[in-house]
Design an enzyme around this catalytic site. Structure first.
Site, PDB file in Angstrom:
ATOM      1  N   SER A  14       0.291 -64.344  41.240  1.00  0.00           N
ATOM      2  CA  SER A  14       1.418 -64.863  42.022  1.00  0.00           C
ATOM      3  C   SER A  14       2.605 -65.202  41.127  1.00  0.00           C
ATOM      4  CB  SER A  14       0.990 -66.120  42.793  1.00  0.00           C
ATOM      5  OG  SER A  14       0.527 -67.105  41.879  1.00  0.00           O
ATOM      6  N   ILE A  17       2.563 -63.095  33.996  1.00  0.00           N
ATOM      7  CA  ILE A  17       1.970 -61.869  33.453  1.00  0.00           C
ATOM      8  C   ILE A  17       1.162 -61.127  34.519  1.00  0.00           C
ATOM      9  CG2 ILE A  17       0.236 -61.036  31.799  1.00  0.00           C
ATOM     10  CD1 ILE A  17       1.226 -63.318  29.893  1.00  0.00           C
ATOM     11  N   VAL A  64     -10.354 -69.233  40.850  1.00  0.00           N
ATOM     12  CA  VAL A  64     -11.305 -68.451  40.048  1.00  0.00           C
ATOM     13  C   VAL A  64     -12.433 -69.308  39.465  1.00  0.00           C
ATOM     14  CG1 VAL A  64      -9.657 -66.629  39.407  1.00  0.00           C
ATOM     15  CG2 VAL A  64      -9.924 -68.622  37.911  1.00  0.00           C
ATOM     16  N   SER A 143      -5.436 -63.849  24.299  1.00  0.00           N
ATOM     17  CA  SER A 143      -4.203 -64.401  23.728  1.00  0.00           C
ATOM     18  C   SER A 143      -4.205 -64.251  22.219  1.00  0.00           C
ATOM     19  CB  SER A 143      -4.104 -65.896  24.063  1.00  0.00           C
ATOM     20  OG  SER A 143      -3.044 -66.494  23.356  1.00  0.00           O
ATOM     21  N   SER A 145      -3.789 -66.649  20.751  1.00  0.00           N
ATOM     22  CA  SER A 145      -4.477 -67.915  20.493  1.00  0.00           C
ATOM     23  C   SER A 145      -5.995 -67.755  20.379  1.00  0.00           C
ATOM     24  CB  SER A 145      -4.153 -68.930  21.590  1.00  0.00           C
ATOM     25  OG  SER A 145      -2.784 -69.210  21.586  1.00  0.00           O
ATOM     26  N   TYR A 156      -7.700 -75.060  24.939  1.00  0.00           N
ATOM     27  CA  TYR A 156      -7.275 -73.756  25.459  1.00  0.00           C
ATOM     28  C   TYR A 156      -7.669 -72.608  24.540  1.00  0.00           C
ATOM     29  CZ  TYR A 156      -3.762 -70.110  26.624  1.00  0.00           C
ATOM     30  OH  TYR A 156      -3.112 -68.937  26.940  1.00  0.00           O
ATOM     31  N   LYS A 160      -9.669 -68.727  25.059  1.00  0.00           N
ATOM     32  CA  LYS A 160      -9.094 -67.397  24.819  1.00  0.00           C
ATOM     33  C   LYS A 160      -9.941 -66.615  23.814  1.00  0.00           C
ATOM     34  CE  LYS A 160      -6.519 -67.556  27.930  1.00  0.00           C
ATOM     35  NZ  LYS A 160      -6.286 -66.507  28.940  1.00  0.00           N
ATOM     36  N   ASN A 194       4.465 -72.109  30.009  1.00  0.00           N
ATOM     37  CA  ASN A 194       5.025 -72.789  28.835  1.00  0.00           C
ATOM     38  C   ASN A 194       6.482 -73.213  29.039  1.00  0.00           C
ATOM     39  OD1 ASN A 194       6.223 -70.267  28.696  1.00  0.00           O
ATOM     40  ND2 ASN A 194       4.829 -69.515  27.114  1.00  0.00           N
TER      41      ASN A 194
HETATM   42  N1  LIG Z   1       2.640 -67.003  28.674  1.00  0.00           N
HETATM   43  C1  LIG Z   1       2.095 -66.857  27.461  1.00  0.00           C
HETATM   44  O1  LIG Z   1       2.738 -67.094  26.427  1.00  0.00           O
HETATM   45  C2  LIG Z   1       0.705 -66.394  27.329  1.00  0.00           C
HETATM   46  C3  LIG Z   1      -0.168 -66.346  28.380  1.00  0.00           C
HETATM   47  N2  LIG Z   1      -1.448 -65.917  28.180  1.00  0.00           N
HETATM   48  C4  LIG Z   1      -2.393 -65.839  29.277  1.00  0.00           C
HETATM   49  O2  LIG Z   1      -1.858 -65.061  30.312  1.00  0.00           O
HETATM   50  C5  LIG Z   1      -2.417 -65.441  31.557  1.00  0.00           C
HETATM   51  C6  LIG Z   1      -1.304 -65.620  32.565  1.00  0.00           C
HETATM   52  O3  LIG Z   1      -0.444 -66.638  32.105  1.00  0.00           O
HETATM   53  P1  LIG Z   1       1.098 -66.721  32.510  1.00  0.00           P
HETATM   54  O4  LIG Z   1       1.471 -65.574  33.322  1.00  0.00           O
HETATM   55  O5  LIG Z   1       1.841 -67.009  31.276  1.00  0.00           O
HETATM   56  O6  LIG Z   1       1.075 -68.052  33.378  1.00  0.00           O
HETATM   57  P2  LIG Z   1       1.714 -68.427  34.794  1.00  0.00           P
HETATM   58  O7  LIG Z   1       1.538 -69.899  34.898  1.00  0.00           O
HETATM   59  O8  LIG Z   1       3.065 -67.858  34.907  1.00  0.00           O
HETATM   60  O9  LIG Z   1       0.763 -67.684  35.842  1.00  0.00           O
HETATM   61  C7  LIG Z   1      -0.556 -68.046  35.974  1.00  0.00           C
HETATM   62  C8  LIG Z   1      -1.153 -67.340  37.158  1.00  0.00           C
HETATM   63  O10 LIG Z   1      -2.549 -67.673  37.225  1.00  0.00           O
HETATM   64  C9  LIG Z   1      -2.807 -68.218  38.503  1.00  0.00           C
HETATM   65  N3  LIG Z   1      -3.864 -69.214  38.445  1.00  0.00           N
HETATM   66  C10 LIG Z   1      -3.886 -70.363  37.737  1.00  0.00           C
HETATM   67  N4  LIG Z   1      -5.031 -71.028  37.971  1.00  0.00           N
HETATM   68  C11 LIG Z   1      -5.729 -70.282  38.850  1.00  0.00           C
HETATM   69  C12 LIG Z   1      -6.983 -70.443  39.486  1.00  0.00           C
HETATM   70  N5  LIG Z   1      -7.727 -71.518  39.261  1.00  0.00           N
HETATM   71  N6  LIG Z   1      -7.388 -69.485  40.348  1.00  0.00           N
HETATM   72  C13 LIG Z   1      -6.617 -68.390  40.602  1.00  0.00           C
HETATM   73  N7  LIG Z   1      -5.427 -68.190  40.035  1.00  0.00           N
HETATM   74  C14 LIG Z   1      -4.980 -69.129  39.162  1.00  0.00           C
HETATM   75  C15 LIG Z   1      -1.515 -68.802  38.966  1.00  0.00           C
HETATM   76  O11 LIG Z   1      -1.585 -68.892  40.374  1.00  0.00           O
HETATM   77  P3  LIG Z   1      -0.865 -70.059  41.231  1.00  0.00           P
HETATM   78  O12 LIG Z   1       0.476 -70.257  40.595  1.00  0.00           O
HETATM   79  O13 LIG Z   1      -0.838 -69.445  42.559  1.00  0.00           O
HETATM   80  O14 LIG Z   1      -1.686 -71.265  41.124  1.00  0.00           O
HETATM   81  C16 LIG Z   1      -0.535 -67.762  38.460  1.00  0.00           C
HETATM   82  O15 LIG Z   1      -0.490 -66.663  39.339  1.00  0.00           O
HETATM   83  C17 LIG Z   1      -3.221 -66.707  31.277  1.00  0.00           C
HETATM   84  O16 LIG Z   1      -4.586 -66.381  31.160  1.00  0.00           O
HETATM   85  C18 LIG Z   1      -2.693 -67.168  29.924  1.00  0.00           C
HETATM   86  O17 LIG Z   1      -3.652 -67.886  29.193  1.00  0.00           O
HETATM   87  C19 LIG Z   1      -1.899 -65.515  26.961  1.00  0.00           C
HETATM   88  C20 LIG Z   1      -1.069 -65.556  25.903  1.00  0.00           C
HETATM   89  C21 LIG Z   1       0.285 -65.997  25.990  1.00  0.00           C
HETATM   90  C1  LIG Z   2       1.015 -71.290  26.763  1.00  0.00           C
HETATM   91  C2  LIG Z   2       1.454 -70.876  25.394  1.00  0.00           C
HETATM   92  O1  LIG Z   2       2.817 -70.997  25.275  1.00  0.00           O
HETATM   93  C3  LIG Z   2       1.117 -69.452  25.159  1.00  0.00           C
HETATM   94  O2  LIG Z   2      -0.208 -69.258  25.546  1.00  0.00           O
HETATM   95  C4  LIG Z   2      -0.839 -68.659  24.586  1.00  0.00           C
HETATM   96  O3  LIG Z   2      -1.930 -68.195  24.724  1.00  0.00           O
HETATM   97  C5  LIG Z   2      -0.078 -68.623  23.353  1.00  0.00           C
HETATM   98  O4  LIG Z   2      -0.548 -69.633  22.528  1.00  0.00           O
HETATM   99  C6  LIG Z   2       1.297 -68.911  23.775  1.00  0.00           C
HETATM  100  O5  LIG Z   2       1.982 -69.729  22.895  1.00  0.00           O
END
Ligand SMILES: NC(=O)C1=CN([C@@H]2O[C@H](COP(=O)(O)OP(=O)(O)OC[C@H]3O[C@@H](n4cnc5c(N)ncnc54)[C@H](OP(=O)(O)O)[C@@H]3O)[C@@H](O)[C@H]2O)C=CC1
Ligand SMILES: C[C@H](O)[C@@H]1OC(=O)[C@H](O)[C@@H]1O
Length: 253
Positions: A14, A17, A64, A143, A145, A156, A160, A194
């Protein structure tokens, strides 16, 4: 098109990424089912993006961390599309907090969503793929991370690393079924996860300065790598991990 006629599932799509990957896979020819937790408006935007690409969309609201959500999500996609070819485990949270006073609930919720949730979802998808035959592609969003630490991410980063390890072991367990399992390792991608952390101008500039390509990532930067791993172009790629970080990891000095 690289994913013509494929049926792809993405968790946590939603926003951020997951949303970019879901829409990117639709642009590459896949019908896309996705799950999300709370973001109704974001889910509507994801549906619109998938449909604008001329593909079918299915949205399932569930947490999830709930073990029952996984078979329900996969079952709903199976019913709507008739099968599952690609599965992306992406849903995750990162409530930044210091180590010494980490609330137990924050630790446990992060583990349940990021690691247990990925496990249940990947297992349910793999069961479906094995049952239908013909292989498949599973991708988990780990990640950078998984490889390095973070002062406010002690709850966290282990999740990962766990997700990366899950893809490695699942690749071994599922290879005989023609199911490939790979991990994407994003660097710092500017999304809601973030937003607060990067609202600190000094921190943001520091993070940007660590990236040889000179900018933080955008959610869309993950779509191409995900489509590649999902596609037959990656037919001999399994158990692999792909950093998508603008070079941040290798930038020691
Ligand atoms: N942004 C970054 O720098 C990085 C992100 N990641 C990983 O990428 C993935 C996506 O992160 P990102 O897009 O940045 O984060 P966002 O917060 O933008 O998006 C997170 C998404 O995950 C959904 N979500 C969260 N909790 C649940 C749950 N319990 N059940 C179902 N859906 C859930 C949210 O849904 P809703 O909003 O509807 O609750 C949303 O659609 C994560 O796993 C994160 O760890 C990895 C490295 C770097
Ligand atoms: C949420 C953090 O900004 C993001 O998530 C990760 O997995 C990396 O550490 C990024 O910094």
């Amino acid at each position: 098109m690289l994913l013509e006629g494929k049926r792809a599932l993405v968790t946590g799509a939603s926003a951020g990424i997951g949303q970019a990957i879901a829409i990117g896979m639709a642009g590459a020819g896949a019908d896309v089912a996705f799950n999300y937790d709370r973001g109704e408006e974001g889910a509507a935007a994801t549906i619109a993006g998938i449909e604008a690409a001329g593909r079918r969309a299915l949205a399932v609201r569930s947490d999830v961390a709930d073990p029952d959500a996984a078979p329900a999500f996969v079952g709903a996609a199976q019913e709507a599309f008739g099968g599952v070819d690609v599965f992306v485990s992406n849903a995750g949270i990162c409530p930044f907090h210091g180590f010494l006073d980490m609330p137990r609930e924050t630790l446990e919720r992060t583990m349940r969503v990021n690691l247990h949730g990925a496990y249940y979802m990947v297992q349910a998808a793999a069961r479906r793929m094995v049952e239908q035959g013909g292989g498949g592609s599973i991708i988990a969003v780990s990640s950078i991370s998984a490889l390095v630490g973070g002062e406010f991410q002690t709850h966290y980063t282990p999740t990962k690393a766990g997700v990366l390890s899950l893809m490695q072991s699942a690749a071994v367990a599922l290879g005989r079924h023609g199911i490939r399992c790979n991990a994407l390792l994003p660097g710092t991608i500017a999304t809601d996860i973030n937003k607060d952390d990067l609202a600190d101008e000094e921190k943001r500039r520091y993070m940007e300065g660590r990236v040889p390509l000179g900018r933080l990532g955008r959610a869309e930067d993950l779509a191409g790598p995900a489509v590649f791993l999902a596609s037959d172009m990656a037919a001999y790629v399994t158990g692999a991990s792909l950093l998508v970080d603008g070079g941040m990891f290798v930038n020691l000095q």
